[in-house]
Design a protein around this motif. Structure first.
Motif, PDB file in Angstrom:
ATOM      1  N   SER A 279       0.824  -1.212   0.000  1.00 37.31           N
ATOM      2  CA  SER A 279       0.000   0.000   0.000  1.00 37.31           C
ATOM      3  C   SER A 279       0.857   1.261   0.000  1.00 37.31           C
ATOM      4  O   SER A 279       0.518   2.259  -0.647  1.00 37.31           O
ATOM      5  CB  SER A 279      -0.933  -0.002   1.221  1.00 37.31           C
ATOM      6  OG  SER A 279      -0.193  -0.012   2.429  1.00 37.31           O
ATOM      7  N   ASN A 282       2.469   1.572  -3.559  1.00 36.25           N
ATOM      8  CA  ASN A 282       1.463   1.980  -4.537  1.00 36.25           C
ATOM      9  C   ASN A 282       1.090   3.443  -4.361  1.00 36.25           C
ATOM     10  O   ASN A 282       0.802   4.145  -5.334  1.00 36.25           O
ATOM     11  CB  ASN A 282       0.214   1.099  -4.422  1.00 36.25           C
ATOM     12  CG  ASN A 282       0.399  -0.258  -5.098  1.00 36.25           C
ATOM     13  OD1 ASN A 282       1.056  -0.356  -6.137  1.00 36.25           O
ATOM     14  ND2 ASN A 282      -0.172  -1.312  -4.517  1.00 36.25           N
ATOM     15  N   LYS A 283       1.096   3.931  -3.112  1.00 40.22           N
ATOM     16  CA  LYS A 283       0.818   5.339  -2.874  1.00 40.22           C
ATOM     17  C   LYS A 283       1.913   6.208  -3.486  1.00 40.22           C
ATOM     18  O   LYS A 283       1.634   7.236  -4.109  1.00 40.22           O
ATOM     19  CB  LYS A 283       0.709   5.613  -1.372  1.00 40.22           C
ATOM     20  CG  LYS A 283       0.408   7.071  -1.042  1.00 40.22           C
ATOM     21  CD  LYS A 283       0.245   7.288   0.457  1.00 40.22           C
ATOM     22  CE  LYS A 283      -0.009   8.759   0.774  1.00 40.22           C
ATOM     23  NZ  LYS A 283      -0.187   8.994   2.230  1.00 40.22           N
ATOM     24  N   LYS A 285       3.682   5.505  -5.971  1.00 41.00           N
ATOM     25  CA  LYS A 285       3.504   5.434  -7.428  1.00 41.00           C
ATOM     26  C   LYS A 285       2.360   6.327  -7.887  1.00 41.00           C
ATOM     27  O   LYS A 285       2.498   7.095  -8.854  1.00 41.00           O
ATOM     28  CB  LYS A 285       3.242   3.973  -7.817  1.00 41.00           C
ATOM     29  CG  LYS A 285       3.245   3.688  -9.306  1.00 41.00           C
ATOM     30  CD  LYS A 285       3.095   2.182  -9.527  1.00 41.00           C
ATOM     31  CE  LYS A 285       3.171   1.841 -11.018  1.00 41.00           C
ATOM     32  NZ  LYS A 285       3.056   0.355 -11.244  1.00 41.00           N
ATOM     33  N   SER A 286       1.219   6.269  -7.178  1.00 41.65           N
ATOM     34  CA  SER A 286       0.043   7.051  -7.575  1.00 41.65           C
ATOM     35  C   SER A 286       0.232   8.541  -7.350  1.00 41.65           C
ATOM     36  O   SER A 286      -0.373   9.364  -8.055  1.00 41.65           O
ATOM     37  CB  SER A 286      -1.199   6.565  -6.801  1.00 41.65           C
ATOM     38  OG  SER A 286      -1.044   6.815  -5.406  1.00 41.65           O
ATOM     39  N   GLU A 287       1.064   8.903  -6.388  1.00 40.43           N
ATOM     40  CA  GLU A 287       1.328  10.310  -6.101  1.00 40.43           C
ATOM     41  C   GLU A 287       2.380  10.898  -7.038  1.00 40.43           C
ATOM     42  O   GLU A 287       2.704  12.076  -6.968  1.00 40.43           O
ATOM     43  CB  GLU A 287       1.795  10.477  -4.648  1.00 40.43           C
ATOM     44  CG  GLU A 287       0.752  10.161  -3.599  1.00 40.43           C
ATOM     45  CD  GLU A 287      -0.264  11.288  -3.431  1.00 40.43           C
ATOM     46  OE1 GLU A 287      -0.067  12.366  -4.029  1.00 40.43           O
ATOM     47  OE2 GLU A 287      -1.254  11.084  -2.696  1.00 40.43           O
TER      48      GLU A 287
END
Length: 458
Positions: A279, A282-283, A285-287
């Motif tokens: 998690s 992935n954060k 990456k998404s940010e």
């Protein structure tokens, strides 16, 4: 194929079987052979076919890697006065070979002979170094207490050293554990010399604690500036263990420098014992993080790197000195990840040291296993070597083995080590203005020097 091992001596055992005079046996490569001197004469050491000292212990276990010859050097009652038992090269400061030394019957009786140190003399293993104090030569005994790199074991490990009457403490590896055990040494009046404990709190208000490494504010400055100069990074994702002074301190320093340069920082903390980092990654990456800064312990770093590879993380990882470890290097090998770490030493910095320590690692199965199964030199190895010799310099300067005298001498000690020139400021911190930035070569599984970078640490 079988490899010959020859043992010579008046009386000895090989793998428990009693022998005398000489024995040659054949052994499989990488098998272990234990030899032990059992005679009545005073034992001096085991030497190899070249006359080099292998060990000063009567019992010695060797790993068979090539043709080997061991001879027991002893001092019997029938030895003539002044008779030479052994002549060998003796090592002085920095492991430089400067002269030969002759061991006689008289010097054995008075214990006035100085065998060289393990890391300074390639391929040999020793149990002590010596130091001249008041015109006399003394053996330096290395006492080991394991704090298991946990704060709850730090005080008990420190108490073990106090109980054994040590004159100076080397360590510890991590800042958290150094801080947790500090008061035990302070109350006992024993000086401590930190090796790689980089948090400023280690020495703050502690006149008994010194260290040879740079500080977290310094390496955070170096890494933040490297992120901007190397990657033109605008967004950084920082991840550390909750409540860990080392992790959180570095992240705070990094944030200050990165934001001052106009960057944005996203910060998360994971609970102690966490093993699922999906998690968090992935954060990042998404940010849209341009870099991921993870100044965590080796165990966490291995898990983060392994999981990041499976998630296809493209942002380069930045790590502090703790990630300069062979276990981390093994985890990233064969992946498409990028990893850059700040550290104290890069292999190749001292050819003589590198040759000696690699020979030691490759000649000692236990040491090689502890080193991750290879002979790659981590910065902590060079730092431990330097710390040991700084402690010897303090004893020489104090001209005493007394803990109070050594503590009083430490502030003015200077030493040219394999990692750098070492001196202390008024706080007891090492005066350093340079860090190595290393990159993980994921194809070869080796560290490659990226750049040498300076920082302010302010």
């Amino acid at each position: 194929s079988a490899i010959p091992v020859t043992v010579k001596g008046t009386q000895f055992t090989v793998n428990g079987a009693a022998k005398q005079e000489s024995l040659t046996g054949s052994y499989a490569k990488l098998s272990t052979v234990t030899v032990k001197y059992t005679g009545s004469e005073e034992f001096v050491c085991w030497v190899n076919a070249s006359g080099n000292i292998v060990t000063t212990e009567k019992s010695f276990r060797l790993t068979v890697v090539g043709k080997t010859e061991l001879t027991a050097i002893t001092c019997g009652k029938d030895r003539k006065s002044g008779e030479t038992l052994l002549v060998y090269e003796n090592a002085a400061e920095n492991g430089q070979l400067v002269h030969t030394e002759t061991v006689t019957a008289e010097s054995v009786a008075s214990e006035k002979f100085a065998f060289p140190a393990a890391a300074a003399m390639p391929g040999r293993e020793f149990t002590y170094w010596t130091v001249e104090i008041g015109g006399e030569t003394y053996k330096v005994e290395l006492v080991i207490a394991d704090n298991e790199s946990t704060t709850d074991k730090a005080a008990s490990a420190a108490s073990q050293l106090v109980a054994q009457g040590v004159s100076i403490v080397l360590g510890t590896y991590g800042s958290n554990v150094a801080i947790a055990g500090s008061n035990t040494f302070k109350e006992a009046g024993i000086p401590a010399l930190g090796v790689t404990c980089t948090n400023p709190q280690v020495t703050e208000g502690n006149s008994h604690y010194f260290r040879i490494c740079f500080l977290d504010n310094f390496q955070a400055d170096v890494l933040a500036n490297f992120a901007v100069s190397k990657f033109s990074a605008k967004t950084a994702y920082c991840l550390g263990e909750s409540g860990n002074e080392y992790d959180q301190g570095l992240i705070a320093f990094f944030t200050k420098v990165f934001e001052a340069a106009g960057g944005k920082v996203i910060t998360d903390s994971f609970p102690t014992g966490n093993s699922d980092f999906g998690s968090y990654l992935n954060k990042a990456k998404s940010e849209g993080a341009d870099v991921i800064f993870t100044p965590v312990s080796i165990a966490y770093a291995v898990q983060i790197i392994t999981q990041a590879a499976s998630l296809g993380i493209e942002a380069p990882f930045l790590g502090s000195d703790t990630l300069d470890d062979n276990m981390v290097l093994e985890a990233i090998k064969g992946t498409d990840l990028q990893l850059y770490v700040s550290t104290f030493y890069q292999e190749g910095g001292s050819a003589e040291f590198d040759e000696g320590i690699k020979a030691y690692i490759n000649g000692n199965a236990t040491a090689k296993e502890a080193n991750g199964g290879n002979d790659t030199i981590s910065a902590v190895t060079a730092m431990g070597y330097d710390a040991y010799f700084v402690a010897l310099e303090a004893m020489k300067k104090a001209d005493s083995g007394d803990k109070a005298a050594i503590m009083a001498a430490l502030p003015s000690v200077t030493y040219t080590g394999v990692s750098s020139a070492i001196a202390f400021d008024a706080q007891g911190d090492a005066i350093r203005d340079t860090a190595y930035i290393k990159a993980a070569d994921t194809a070869s599984g080796a560290w490659v020097l990226e750049t040498v970078q300076t920082g302010s640490g302010s």
